[in-house]
Design a protein around this motif. Structure first.
Motif, mmCIF file in Angstrom:
data_model
loop_
_atom_site.group_PDB
_atom_site.id
_atom_site.type_symbol
_atom_site.label_atom_id
_atom_site.label_comp_id
_atom_site.label_asym_id
_atom_site.label_seq_id
_atom_site.Cartn_x
_atom_site.Cartn_y
_atom_site.Cartn_z
ATOM 1 N N SER A 1 28.348 3.703 56.974
ATOM 2 C CA SER A 1 29.479 4.559 57.312
ATOM 3 C C SER A 1 29.151 5.360 58.577
ATOM 4 O O SER A 1 28.803 4.772 59.595
ATOM 5 N N TYR B 1 29.206 -1.161 57.013
ATOM 6 C CA TYR B 1 30.552 -0.634 57.330
ATOM 7 C C TYR B 1 30.476 0.589 58.248
ATOM 8 O O TYR B 1 30.898 1.699 57.902
ATOM 9 N N GLY C 1 42.977 5.156 49.601
ATOM 10 C CA GLY C 1 41.551 4.866 49.642
ATOM 11 C C GLY C 1 40.683 6.098 49.786
ATOM 12 O O GLY C 1 41.160 7.230 49.926
ATOM 13 N N ASP D 1 40.462 7.273 54.709
ATOM 14 C CA ASP D 1 41.613 6.681 55.372
ATOM 15 C C ASP D 1 41.718 7.153 56.820
ATOM 16 O O ASP D 1 40.813 7.795 57.352
ATOM 17 N N GLU E 1 39.567 -1.518 54.596
ATOM 18 C CA GLU E 1 39.066 -0.227 55.053
ATOM 19 C C GLU E 1 39.338 -0.026 56.535
ATOM 20 O O GLU E 1 39.506 -0.982 57.299
ATOM 21 N N PHE F 1 36.891 -2.174 49.692
ATOM 22 C CA PHE F 1 37.250 -0.877 50.260
ATOM 23 C C PHE F 1 35.974 -0.157 50.691
ATOM 24 O O PHE F 1 34.859 -0.597 50.388
ATOM 25 N N HIS F 2 36.131 0.950 51.369
ATOM 26 C CA HIS F 2 34.977 1.648 51.957
ATOM 27 C C HIS F 2 34.028 2.135 50.867
ATOM 28 O O HIS F 2 34.412 2.902 49.984
#
Length: 227
Positions: A71, A99, A118, A121, A168, A197-198
């Protein structure tokens, strides 16, 4: 860029420490908005320098340094790798970008799709980047070390592993980053996980897709170290 500490998500790396007989150095980089860019990425680069300088003490092979981040940490890992290239070291054997958060402009198709839904976002992304960059966000006054997606030349980087889910915000910027590495003559392995998704690998670690995602990372690292 704005939350977490050196223990956040460290279980991913600790598994590799055990499996691959490695050493983990986790960075307590300073957080925005109290410490905006360039503090976080410079903290990470300082930690890389320290690790390389203390390799013998840590029992680390200095020719097998690998940087890892997820992230915001993935964006900082990418930015630190660019700093290491442009400052002529320390040399890295690889970079694992999970990610990663790479583009302050927040204007890709996926950034518009993941809006109001999510765990992270479009609005969350704008908040994080604004905390890091302030009024510079989205302008020409943003360095490639803060937002690596701004880089047009990704030559001279160590091999990269990049993964991201389809559901994501970071999907399109991560795919574009791997594509720029290839266009620059570099080596990258890219995985785009359908429906992911994240942070799904951490939130639902027993899911089939999560297990496949973590296995792909471990397999890449194993091949890299074996080579």
């Amino acid at each position: 860029m704005i939350i977490g500490d050196r223990f956040t998500g460290v279980e991913v790396v600790l598994d590799w420490v055990e499996r691959l007989q490695g050493v983990c150095v986790s960075v307590e980089y300073r957080l925005a908005p109290e410490f905006p860019d360039p503090y976080p990425v410079e903290d990470c680069y300082a930690a890389l320098l320290w690790t390389a300088e203390h390799a013998a003490e840590l029992g680390v092979d200095p020719d097998r340094l690998i940087i890892v981040g997820a992230s915001a940490g993935g964006g900082l890992a990418a930015g630190t790798t660019l700093l290491a290239r442009d400052r002529q070291g320390p040399a890295l054997a690889g970079q694992v970008l999970i990610y990663p958060m790479l583009d302050d402009r927040n204007d890709t198709v996926s950034a518009h799709q993941i809006d109001g839904v999510g765990v992270w976002d479009r609005t969350s992304n704008e908040t994080g980047w604004s905390a890091l960059l302030g009024e510079r966000r989205g302008t020409a006054d943003v360095s490639i070390y803060a937002a690596p997606a701004r880089a047009t030349d990704l030559a001279g980087l160590p091999p990269a592993f990049v993964d991201v889910g389809t559901a994501e915000v970071f999907r399109d910027e991560d795919v574009a980053y791997a594509s720029t590495i290839w266009a620059s003559g570099g080596v990258a392995e890219l995985h785009v996980w359908p429906g992911g998704f994240h942070g799904f690998d951490l939130m639902a670690p027993q899911a089939v897709l999560s297990r496949a995602m973590t296995a792909a990372r471990t397999a890449w690292l194993t091949r890299l170290l074996d080579s």
